[in-house]
Design an enzyme around this catalytic site. Structure first.
Site, PDB file in Angstrom:
ATOM      1  CB  CYS B 147      -0.589   0.095   1.010  1.00 47.04           C
ATOM      2  SG  CYS B 147      -0.739  -0.427   2.164  1.00 47.04           S
ATOM      3  CB  VAL B 151      -0.533   5.538  -0.388  1.00 47.18           C
ATOM      4  CG1 VAL B 151      -0.147   7.502  -0.087  1.00 47.18           C
ATOM      5  CG2 VAL B 151      -1.529   4.710   0.646  1.00 47.18           C
TER       6      VAL B 151
END
Lengths: 478, 501
Positions: B147, B151
């Site tokens: 992640c 991001v």
């Protein structure tokens, strides 16, 4: 250079040969043969090279997984996507008393389960709502910690503001922890960040009602398989009063009242030296490292601790040592003949790469290689004198290196983590998983040593290792 | 000398006393108050509050995308799974699989840290590919994202292109990729994304041929490695030329030979690359294969069939019927006899399963398969929790339950195991079925748990046995009935302790 030193140096060079140049140069500094005088320092606590298959984890693992997670009466929120909490769920065997979901929360996976909209719009409102729901559903929880996962620090959330607001609104401490996984180079920074957050939000917030001259805190013991209890038993039998456990089977109250201790006793130096130094500077509390693995080190440590106190404690300590002498002797008589001369290679984290050496020696075993997953130079400084010259040392070892070293040095036992375990099983090598004691324990203290000895014996001498070759396959081997 | 370990040591009076002493430093709740709260959490009022929560997840039974991506990648020959992002993720995925499969899991990350968070992870990816190739000599590196990389918006396609231009990887070295954000979907989504990424990369630019005559089978995310072997065995018995994509049975259930191999078995890359020339494709799960199925169907217009996960007799019948139709091959008498033996066992065991109230939790396809099997045994499915289920799943599950005369309301998606706790404690059942993660509930509710699914952390080797096919139906029936019988023995007061059943 001694013979093993030369051989090991050659092995290191051969193993490094296959690396691309940049990684080779960097990795070379992390691999050394031991000089007990510390003449050839091992480089440590720097970034792992990309793509090399490091065993290291992240800051979140160091905070939620190690330091904070075992504090049983607080709810630890894995703040961010669902995975981190899922993979660290009850994985570390931090034994704790209390009733799950009522006043004990160590075996929970509690998360804000970030979705796309939380990334886009931020997760602060959700976090506030989550804290309120924790308060409502777990009314006996003494506090909440917010264990930040990677996205939290990247999207600009202000968890500190939410924590402050919720602390006021809910009337329990809500502690923000900035342990996003991309921070630092390993679990180690997560330990430090977690220590700092305890310092800032918990330490000194509770008062011990009846301080006494023999009050100590047990620090850096995560109660894996009950380790801290076995250690506590010794300290209590010495006549000391353990006013806090950090953090295995620990509570908010214990952490808060620790500044009342007369002495901080630290087992895992790596993960909790920060808070000990802080308490020394701020409250003038001295701290002492000790080693409760194996009878030799345990006895040394008991005497060292007793020296800090008066004659009464010293007398009790000798009585404790005497009390357990028969159990220690029986254990050694039974297991040492089965393990004498067996060679071990270690690769673990925290304190174990050096602290376990004495316990193996008590069983007549020899550590021929060791290394730290996330050690610093002070860990290595403490390690050099523990081992003979020429023993191979490897920092943040890659799978490639560790497999080559083990293949070549052919130890009788490998003691490392679960990611390594089955690799060496396939090689037909006895292996003990030494992060969570391979689901056994305790290994600390006098009660732990017989378990440790039994486990090493059962694995080194298990008959299943002799089954690997089929009868018709043996000739080819010869 | 009897060694007392963690199982017995702490029951000693010395430790009981120690716990009492420790308690005096804990500021622990008053025991009566703790009991009151405990009782309250088990009741109806708590259940309402529990179901009203919006933000808090307690014991959700789902993992994140890159975990599924790693599993899919591990099913291809010589393939090294590679996570672009934080190294802790790769460490977690590996240890999670180690604990479930009791096997090594070779995989790497490119160890992105603060610097990469600011400047992007291109340099990490470049060095990571170079180091991984040099050390671990894979035939293919399959890249997914954590992640962190998602991001900050790293673009894998251009990064990998860049790696080729810089000569870090040869032009013909396969590096498929998938974006697998942890904050969307679950491990099922990641498996699907990575699988589609691998197949589309390997098959790109391939000529459409006359067809390779092979049936391509997509098992879906399945922790039971025995299932992959079972599917291969059934197809071999029917003499159907086939390719499993992916096939991690040999990687994650390898023999102890004294030699460690990084990449045993796996779908040959050449066969995977030729997926567009398949005779047809069958997906054995739906929620972990949707994008892959779309890709396979769109690519060459071959027929792609998604069947219910072949758990139980009828679902296995359905699979074999589809295979018969697609390939023209007959089901041999030996398999028919095997079916008969499984049905025979179910008939033998029905008195102990019929009417038993069951709660189950797990991934959507697995849960639907189990509902089907439990209906065949006459059990009553009372509560179903699928944290990563969706509306389509609810509809299917409710339809299956309605056929057995159950009303709506038993199926819960997006809910977690703390919800399941409220359901089970307020509306009791006889038996739990699901992963090891249900063990706390089993203990608290005093219920037996049949361990099926993923992850199975606390029991050994169950995952090596199939739960699909007729053999799987026999295994599940055996585990379920004997769990019920063990519980009857355990709870008997001695008067009703039967020798024969």
């Amino acid at each position: 250079m001694s013979e093993p030193a030369e051989r090991n140096q050659a092995l290191i060079e051969e193993t490094l040969a296959v690396y691309p140049e940049k990684a080779r140069k960097e990795r070379a500094k992390h691999l050394q043969v031991n000089d007990p005088g510390g003449g050839c320092p091992v480089k440590s606590n720097v970034k792992s090279r990309p793509g090399v298959m490091t065993a290291r984890g992240c800051a979140y693992a160091g905070s939620k997984g190690v330091v904070w997670g075992p504090v049983k009466d607080m709810v630890h929120v894995s703040h961010g996507p669902v995975g981190c909490g899922q993979y660290s769920w009850a994985g570390r065997r931090n034994y704790a008393g209390g009733e799950r979901g009522v006043d004990s929360f160590t075996t929970f996976h509690i998360t804000s389960d970030f979705q796309e909209r939380d990334i886009v719009f931020g997760g602060d409102k959700k976090l506030a709502q989550l804290c309120r729901e924790v308060r409502e559903l777990f009314p006996l929880a003494k506090g909440i910690t917010i264990q930040s996962e990677c996205p939290v620090g990247l999207i600009g959330d202000d968890i500190e503001a939410v924590a402050k607001q919720m602390t006021e609104e809910l009337g329990i401490p809500v502690v923000p922890v900035r342990c996003e996984g991309f921070r630092g180079v390993s679990q180690s920074l997560g330990h430090h960040i977690a220590n700092d957050s305890i310092r800032d939000h918990v330490l000194g917030t509770r008062q011990l009602p009846d301080p006494g001259p023999y009050d100590v805190a047990l620090i850096g013991d995560y109660n894996i398989g009950g380790d801290a209890w076995a250690s506590r038993r010794i300290l209590e039998e010495m006549g000391l009063r353990v006013i806090a456990q950090w953090s295995g089977d620990g509570t908010l109250n214990e952490l808060g009242q620790t500044p009342a201790a007369k002495l901080n006793l630290i087992h895992c130096y790596r993960s909790m030296n920060y808070i000990c130094r802080h308490m020394e500077e701020t409250y003038g509390i001295p701290w002492m490292e000790y080693n409760f693995f194996g009878p030799t080190r345990t006895k040394e440590s008991i005497r060292k601790i007793a020296q800090f106190f008066d004659g009464r404690i010293q007398e009790c300590s000798e009585a404790v040592i005497q009390k357990y002498e028969p159990l220690m002797r029986q254990t050694i008589e039974r297991y040492r003949p089965r393990l004498e001369g067996k060679r071990v290679m270690l690769y673990v984290g925290g304190l174990r790469p050096r602290h376990l050496v004495g316990a193996y020696e008590d069983l007549g075993m020899e550590v021929i290689g060791t290394g730290y997953e996330f050690g610093h130079s002070d860990d290595y400084q403490r390690t050099y004198p523990e081992l003979p010259a020429g023993v191979i040392l490897y920092d943040d070892v890659t799978a490639w290196e560790f497999e080559r070293f083990v293949e070549r040095l052919a130890p009788d036992l490998v003691a490392s983590g679960v990611k390594e375990k089955y690799v060496f099983h396939k090689m037909g090598l006895p292996f003990r998983q030494m992060h969570s004691w391979d689901y056994s324990g305790p290994y600390h203290g006098f009660d732990g040593f017989p378990v440790f000895a039994r486990d090493m014996d059962m694995t080194v001498n298990n008959p299943s290792w002799s089954l690997i070759r089929a009868p018709w396959d043996r000739k080819e081997e010869a | 000398m009897r060694v007392k370990d963690h199982n017995h040591l702490f029951a000693e009076p010395e430790y009981r006393e120690l716990f009492e002493t420790k308690r005096s430093f804990e500021d622990a709740a008053d025991p009566a108050e703790a009991d009151r709260v405990a009782a309250w959490t088990r009741g109806g009022e708590y259940r309402e509050k529990n179901f009203a929560r919006q933000a808090l997840k307690v014991d959700p039974a789902k993992a994140c995308q890159p975990l599924g991506a790693f599993l899919a990648a591990a099913g291809f020959a010589g393939t090294l799974p590679f996570a672009h992002g934080s190294q802790g993720c790769a460490a977690y995925f590996r240890s999670h699989f180690n604990r479930h499969f009791k096997e090594p899991f070779a995989a790497v990350s490119d160890s992105m840290t603060e610097e990469a968070a600011v400047f992007g992870g291109l340099n990490n990816l470049l060095e990571g590919l170079e180091n991984a190739r040099a050390l671990y000599r894979p035939e293919m590196i399959a890249v997914c994202t954590t992640c962190m990389a998602e991001v900050i918006g790293d673009d894998l396609s251009s990064f990998i292109q860049n790696a080729r231009e810089k000569g870090v990887i040869p032009a013909d070295f396969p590096v498929p990729f998938a974006h697998t954000p942890s904050f969307a979907g679950s491990h099922l989504t990641g498996y699907d994304n990575m699988l589609r990424g691998i197949l589309s990369h390997l098959s790109a630019g391939r000529e459409s041929g006359p067809g390779n005559g092979r049936l391509y089978v997509v098992p879906g995310f399945d922790g039971h490695v025995g299932d992959l072997r079972e599917v291969r065995r059934l197809l071999a018995a029917m003499e159907v030329p086939h390719t499993l994509v992916p096939d991690y049975a040999d990687r994650l259930d390898s023999p102890l030979t004294g030699r460690y191999e990084l990449y045993p078995g796996g779908t040959p890359l050449e066969e995977a690359a030729d997926c567009g020339n398949a005779l047809a494709a069958v997906c054995l799960q739906r929620w972990s294969t949707q994008k892959t199925a779309e890709f396979l169907a769109a690519e060459r217009g071959r027929e792609v069939v998604t069947v219910p996960m072949p758990v139980g007799i009828r679902n296995t019948d359905r699979l074999l019927e589809e295979v018969r139709r697609l390939t023209g091959r007959a089901v041999p008498p030996a398999i028919l006899a095997e079916r008969g033996r499984a049905v025979d066992a179910m008939a033998d065991s029905h008195p102990y399963v019929h009417g038993r109230r069951v709660a189950l939790a797990g991934d959507p396809d697995l849960v639907l398969g189990l509902i089907s099997l439990l209906r065949e045994l006459g059990a009553e499915v009372v509560h179903v929790v699928s944290t990563n289920g969706d509306a389509a799943f609810t509809q299917e599950a409710e339809a299956l339950l309605a056929e057995a005369g159950a009303g709506p309301g038993a199926v819960h998606t997006g809910r977690d195991l703390w919800h399941l706790r409220s359901l089970v404690l307020t509306d009791p059942v006889d038996l739990l079925i699901g992963s090891s993660q249900l063990k706390w509930l089993a203990r608290e509710a005093g219920l037996p748990l049949v361990r099926v699914g993923f992850p199975l952390m606390d029991r050994h080797h169950l995952h090596r046995y199939p739960i699909v096919g007729y053999q799987g139906a026999l295994n599940l029936t055996t585990w379920i009935v004997n769990t019920v019988l063990d519980e009857l023995d355990r709870s008997s007061d001695g008067r009703n302790f039967d020798f024969i059943r």
